[in-house]
Enzyme design. Structure first.
Site, short mmCIF file in Angstrom:
data_model
loop_
_atom_site.label_atom_id
_atom_site.label_comp_id
_atom_site.label_asym_id
_atom_site.label_seq_id
_atom_site.Cartn_x
_atom_site.Cartn_y
_atom_site.Cartn_z
CB CYS A 9 46.80 39.80 38.96
SG CYS A 9 45.95 38.22 39.16
CB THR A 10 49.43 39.51 43.30
OG1 THR A 10 49.43 40.92 43.12
CG2 THR A 10 50.44 39.13 44.37
#
Length: 343
Positions: free
Chosen positions: A199-200
C-alpha cells in the site's frame, strides 16, 4: 490554550508562499494502546503547532496515523519530540520523494474510532500476528516468483495512476471493501500461493496481513514502508524499479512520480494523463483526472453543470451546498457519470 487552527487554508498558503522556507512532507503510523486519545491529541497539537507543523493526524485507542509537513529547520526538534513518546521512539518516518511547500495547509489532529477505517472487529483475531515484512530487494524477488499473488491494498483511484507490474488491483472505493473481495478471489490459494501485499506507506497492510492469516492464508508478506519506502530504497541501493506510474498521496500534491510511465487517461477527453484534481465547484469537489487542456476548457470543473454553478454569486453557491443529499456527493472519487473516460 489554543487547540485549533486560527488561520484559513488560503491565509496559511499565503504565509507559506511568503516565507519560502524548505518543508519536508512525511508520514508515519504506529499501532499502540492509547488510554486517553483526546488528551494525547491535545498534547500533539500544542507541541506541533509551536513547531509550525501542518498535516492530517488521526489518533485512536489503537494508535496514530500521521501525514505531515514539517519545516526543515524544525525537523530535529520534531524528531526529538516524537522520540520522547515511548511508543514512537525511532518510529519509521516515510519521507516523501517530492516536497511541496503547500502539501498541507492546516494542522488537523482528530480523534477517531480507528486510525484506518477497516470495518474489522479487532476482538475476533490477533492483530499482532502480522505477515512477514520485506524490504525492496526481497519484495522484487518475491513478485517474480510464479507462486506469488501480488495484491494492491489501495483503492481504484490510487492504483489507476500507478501500481506494481502484474499486481491485482481491486476496483474498490474503500479499504474495507477490498478485504472480503480479495479473500473470496484467492480462497482456493490459501496454502499453495504466497500472498504479497503493498500500500502507500504500509499501514493498511499491517491490519490486512493479520486478518488474512486469521482467515487461513499460510504465506503472507507485506512491503515494509509501502511504496514510499520502496522508492527510497530503490534509489538508494540502485535496485530495479518495478513500480509504474505515480504513487497517489493524500495531500495537496495528490501524487509523486515514481516512473515516467503515464498509465491513466484524462477522464474528460481520454488523452494520456495522470494528474488528479478536485472539481472547482465546492458543492461537487469530485476527485478526477484532468489534463491541462480540459482544465482550461472546463474552468477546472468536472462538467458543464459545475461550470455554470461556479459562475453564480458566492452566496448562491453556498446555498447549493446545504443539506445531507448534497453533502453526500462531495469527495466521490472519479465515479461520476459525467466523466466520459473514467476507469
Amino acid at each position: 490554550m489554543q487547540l485549533y487552527n486560527t488561520l484559513s487554508a488560503k491565509e496559511r498558503a499565503a504565509l507559506l508562499e511568503q516565507a519560502g522556507e524548505d518543508r519536508l512532507t512525511l508520514s508515519f503510523y504506529q499501532y499502540a494502546k492509547i488510554g486517553n486519545p483526546q488528551l494525547f491529541r491535545n498534547h500533539l497539537f500544542i507541541a506541533w503547532d509551536e513547531l509550525d507543523v501542518l498535516g492530517r493526524i488521526y489518533v485512536a485507542h489503537e494508535g496514530i496515523n500521521a501525514q505531515l509537513s514539517v519545516p526543515a529547520r524544525n525537523f530535529e526538534a520534531f524528531k526529538s519530540f516524537i522520540d520522547g513518546i515511548y511508543f514512537l521512539e525511532n518510529v519509521r518516518l516515510n519521507i516523501a520523494i517530492e516536497h511541496d511547500l503547500k502539501s498541507f495547509l492546516k494542522l488537523k489532529v482528530k480523534v477517531r474510532h480507528k486510525i484506518v477505517a477497516d470495518g474489522l472487529n479487532d476482538e475476533t483475531f490477533d492483530v499482532r500476528n502480522k505477515g512477514v515484512h520485506v524490504d525492496a530487494q526481497k519484495f522484487n524477488e518475491l513478485i517474480e516468483d510464479p507462486d506469488t499473488v501480488l495484491v494492491d491494498m489501495r483503492n481504484h483511484y490510487e492504483s489507476e495512476i500507478g501500481h506494481f507490474k502484474n499486481a491485482v488491483t481491486p476496483d474498490v472505493d474503500t479499504f474495507r471493501d477490498s478485504l472480503d473481495i480479495i479473500e473470496e478471489n484467492l480462497k482456493d490459494h490459501k496454502e499453495d500461493k504466497k500472498l504479497v501485499m503493498y500500500c502507500t506507506g504500509g499501514i493498511r497492510c499491517e491490519k490486512a496481513s493479520a486478518y488474512y492469516k486469521h482467515k487461513g492464508f499460510k504465506n503472507v508478506f507485506q512491503l515494509e514502508g509501502g511504496i514510499i519506502e520502496y522508492t527510497r530504497q530503490v534509489q538508494q541501493k540502485g535496485l530495479e524499479n518495478k513500480f509504474i506510474g505515480k504513487n497517489f498521496v493524500f495531500d495537496h500534491r495528490r501524487g509523486e512520480r515514481i516512473s515516467e510511465d503515464v498509465i491513466a487517461n484524462c477522464h474528460q477527453c481520454g488523452k494520456p494523463c495522470d494528474t488528479h484534481v478536485n472539481c472547482e465547484n465546492e458543492a461537487c469537489h469530485l476527485l478526477f483526472i484532468q489534463c491541462e487542456e480540459c482544465a482550461k476548457a472546463m474552468d477546472n470543473c468536472c462538467s458543464t453543470e459545475c461550470q455554470e454553478i461556479i459562475k453564480l454569486p458566492y452566496e448562491e453557491q453556498k446555498a447549493l451546498r446545504k443539506g445531507i443529499p448534497n453533502s453526500n456527493k462531495i469527495f466521490k472519487k472519479g465515479r461520476s457519470e459525467k466523466l466520459k473516460f473514467k476507469k
